[in-house]
Design a protein around this motif. Structure first.
Motif, short mmCIF file in Angstrom:
data_model
loop_
_atom_site.label_atom_id
_atom_site.label_comp_id
_atom_site.label_asym_id
_atom_site.label_seq_id
_atom_site.Cartn_x
_atom_site.Cartn_y
_atom_site.Cartn_z
N ILE A 149 4.42 7.63 6.98
CA ILE A 149 3.10 7.03 7.27
C ILE A 149 2.80 5.96 6.23
CG2 ILE A 149 0.64 7.59 6.90
CD1 ILE A 149 0.86 9.79 8.88
N ARG A 150 2.21 4.86 6.68
CA ARG A 150 1.82 3.80 5.76
C ARG A 150 0.38 4.03 5.28
NH1 ARG A 150 2.58 -1.66 8.54
NH2 ARG A 150 1.76 -0.51 10.32
N TYR A 151 0.12 3.68 4.05
CA TYR A 151 -1.22 3.92 3.51
C TYR A 151 -1.54 2.87 2.45
CZ TYR A 151 0.83 5.63 -0.81
OH TYR A 151 1.52 5.68 -1.97
N VAL A 152 -2.84 2.72 2.16
CA VAL A 152 -3.31 1.94 1.01
C VAL A 152 -4.17 2.89 0.20
CG1 VAL A 152 -4.61 -0.08 0.22
CG2 VAL A 152 -3.42 -0.15 2.43
N GLU A 193 -2.13 -6.84 8.85
CA GLU A 193 -2.19 -6.69 7.40
C GLU A 193 -3.33 -7.48 6.77
OE1 GLU A 193 1.46 -7.11 5.07
OE2 GLU A 193 2.58 -6.20 6.71
N ARG A 201 -7.37 -2.76 0.01
CA ARG A 201 -6.72 -3.08 -1.26
C ARG A 201 -7.72 -3.72 -2.22
NH1 ARG A 201 -1.12 -6.28 -2.35
NH2 ARG A 201 -1.76 -7.75 -0.74
N HIS A 251 10.80 3.15 14.39
CA HIS A 251 11.32 4.14 13.46
C HIS A 251 11.30 3.56 12.06
CE1 HIS A 251 12.83 6.65 16.80
NE2 HIS A 251 12.97 5.47 17.40
N VAL A 252 11.46 4.42 11.08
CA VAL A 252 11.43 3.95 9.69
C VAL A 252 12.77 4.23 9.03
CG1 VAL A 252 10.34 4.23 7.42
CG2 VAL A 252 8.94 4.29 9.49
N PHE A 253 13.31 3.21 8.36
CA PHE A 253 14.57 3.40 7.64
C PHE A 253 14.43 2.80 6.25
CE2 PHE A 253 18.78 1.58 6.43
CZ PHE A 253 19.43 2.79 6.20
N LYS B 141 15.95 -5.05 2.48
CA LYS B 141 15.22 -4.20 1.52
C LYS B 141 15.55 -4.59 0.08
CE LYS B 141 14.96 0.40 3.06
NZ LYS B 141 15.61 1.57 3.68
N ILE B 149 11.54 0.12 5.91
CA ILE B 149 11.35 -0.91 6.95
C ILE B 149 11.28 -0.24 8.31
CG2 ILE B 149 12.76 -2.60 8.23
CD1 ILE B 149 13.11 -4.18 5.74
N ARG B 150 10.39 -0.73 9.16
CA ARG B 150 10.28 -0.21 10.52
C ARG B 150 11.19 -1.01 11.45
NH1 ARG B 150 4.36 -0.29 12.25
NH2 ARG B 150 4.39 -2.28 11.14
N GLY B 216 7.18 -6.34 7.67
CA GLY B 216 5.86 -6.31 7.04
C GLY B 216 5.46 -7.75 6.80
N ASN B 248 3.01 -5.95 -1.19
CA ASN B 248 2.53 -5.30 0.03
C ASN B 248 1.28 -4.46 -0.24
OD1 ASN B 248 4.69 -6.31 1.43
ND2 ASN B 248 5.93 -4.45 1.22
N SER B 249 0.28 -4.59 0.62
CA SER B 249 -0.88 -3.70 0.52
C SER B 249 -0.49 -2.28 0.93
CB SER B 249 -2.02 -4.20 1.41
OG SER B 249 -1.58 -4.35 2.75
N LEU B 250 0.38 -2.19 1.92
CA LEU B 250 0.72 -0.89 2.51
C LEU B 250 1.94 -0.27 1.83
CD1 LEU B 250 0.11 -2.11 6.11
CD2 LEU B 250 -1.01 -0.08 5.18
N HIS B 251 1.82 0.97 1.44
CA HIS B 251 2.93 1.75 0.93
C HIS B 251 3.35 2.76 2.00
CE1 HIS B 251 2.28 0.18 -3.15
NE2 HIS B 251 1.02 0.14 -2.75
N VAL B 252 4.53 3.34 1.82
CA VAL B 252 5.02 4.30 2.81
C VAL B 252 5.20 5.65 2.13
CG1 VAL B 252 6.93 4.90 4.34
CG2 VAL B 252 6.16 2.53 4.18
N PHE B 253 4.69 6.71 2.77
CA PHE B 253 4.85 8.08 2.24
C PHE B 253 5.28 8.99 3.38
CE2 PHE B 253 2.93 12.32 1.47
CZ PHE B 253 3.74 12.69 0.42
#
Lengths: 253, 253
Positions: A149-152, A193, A201, A251-253, B141, B149-150, B216, B248-253
């Motif tokens: 999941i992406r988050y700020v 974004e 942000r 998908h995320v890689f 990357k 990356i999506r 992104g 990037n404002s968005l991070h991935v978790f």
């Protein structure tokens, strides 16, 4: 269609994207599939089930208004349109109407999917027991089956007041609701974004404690299609109804 | 500003978002910071460097036109606007102009950042040595410093013909170029899920071998702000110029 629309306050809407994308109003329904996106896999599933009516939440042809003239020479568009015609599958987009129910059907479906019915006041603000952003994201990932999941914001922030806005209502509307409700965290389906992520942000840079969770559009509203399936089973019990999640394209890689 | 605009074919543009977001045309420039987003951190960096001119690629106030009436009572907007006024910082958005150079400055900057100058024909199509999607994503990357990356498609697909479209030009334009160029993989900054990602998913479902990489927005165009810094150093050597990536404002978790 008419039975559902009859339940919507002020319906029918004067202007709506909720039109038939294939098929006709007069065909006899042999079964219904509900989903977020009428992907080719979903259409094939409907054919297997001998269900000739798909109720999707999102566009069929890659743009909000489902305009198709620009796609007339495109092999993907033609493959999909021919498949629908050959098997007599009707697709109705139920987007504006389900969101316009007295209680937004997508919101209710998503709250149910997230196991938050106890905190639900039938609006977008939920006051959950205090938890960390990290735990909140893990909860959403587990309940919705999302790998990343992406988050700020700050994963250690303790949050309680949630502003839950599935889908992509536009950055300005998201930010206006955020200004109005002042939640600890805003949860959205997606946003460009340069809109909500950049605002959040900046808010963090000036010292405000607020986080943003971007679930992804598809996952964020899948509960709405499950809601739709439940509604159909209750109101039109004589028709076979299957909810088939289209899943995330990305998908995320 | 005028020196850069003079290099753009058919400039000045009749309609453009490339306006001053703060400051005035008449102030004496003490130094320049180039960046994607004029975040509060970037503004503070400029203040530290005694640079009173920021050239950003994206909006300052969370919407494409930088309309601000709707934000007049918002604490984040006011904090940022006050900070700019207090320190006399001018912000110019250079978006439409840099994209409109005889060779798109953002495209050239991004190609350089990705180490693909040898394959660059000064347009969006690059024929790289054959590699897998997995290796291609890892390359991006590494070069751009992105942790995740999506994508849509198959990580094992062998790809060579790339359609490189940084930023967010809109799903319809992305899809039209994709139909025209028929690449193995299309690389974009971002797209709403119902547009390009859904098209590429459908294309895969019908058996076409095509993948989509969503870098992104911010990372996908950062090379354009580096390009801008280089341009300034070459053309206005008497002014101190620093490129400061907003990240990037968005991070991935």
């Amino acid at each position: 269609m008419d039975a559902f629309i009859a339940e919507v306050p002020n319906a029918p809407l004067e202007s709506t994207v909720d039109t038939l994308k294939s098929g006709s109003r007069d065909q006899v329904v042999t079964g219904i599939v509900t989903t977020m996106f009428a992907t080719i896999s979903v259409i094939q599933k409907a054919i297997e089930l001998n269900a000739n009516f798909i109720i999707a939440h999102e566009p069929t042809f890659y743009n909000h208004l489902d305009e198709t003239e620009w796609l007339e020479n495109d092999p993907v568009y033609n493959y999909k349109a021919d498949l629908l015609e050959k098997h007599g599958i009707a697709i109705w987009r139920n987007h504006d109407y389900v969101h316009s129910l007295a209680v937004d059907g997508v919101q209710a479906g998503v709250v149910n999917e997230l196991g938050w019915n106890d905190y639900y006041q039938e609006n977008a603000v939920l006051n959950l027991p205090k938890t960390s952003m990290k735990n909140l994201i893990n909860h959403i990932k587990n309940k919705m089956g999302i790998p990343a999941i992406r988050y700020v914001g700050d994963l250690d922030q303790i949050v309680s007041k949630i502003l839950l806005l599935p889908g992509a209502m536009g950055g300005r509307r998201q930010i206006e609701l955020l200004m109005q409700e002042k939640p600890d965290v805003i949860i959205v389906g997606e946003s460009p974004e340069w809109e909500t992520p950049e605002y959040v942000r900046n808010a963090n840079e000036m010292g405000e404690k607020i986080s943003l969770i971007v679930i992804g559009h598809s996952a964020s509203e899948e509960g709405g299609s499950e809601f739709m399936a439940e509604w159909l089973r209750k109101n039109i019990p004589e028709v076979n109804v299957v909810h088939f999640p289209s899943g995330n394209s990305l998908h995320v890689f």
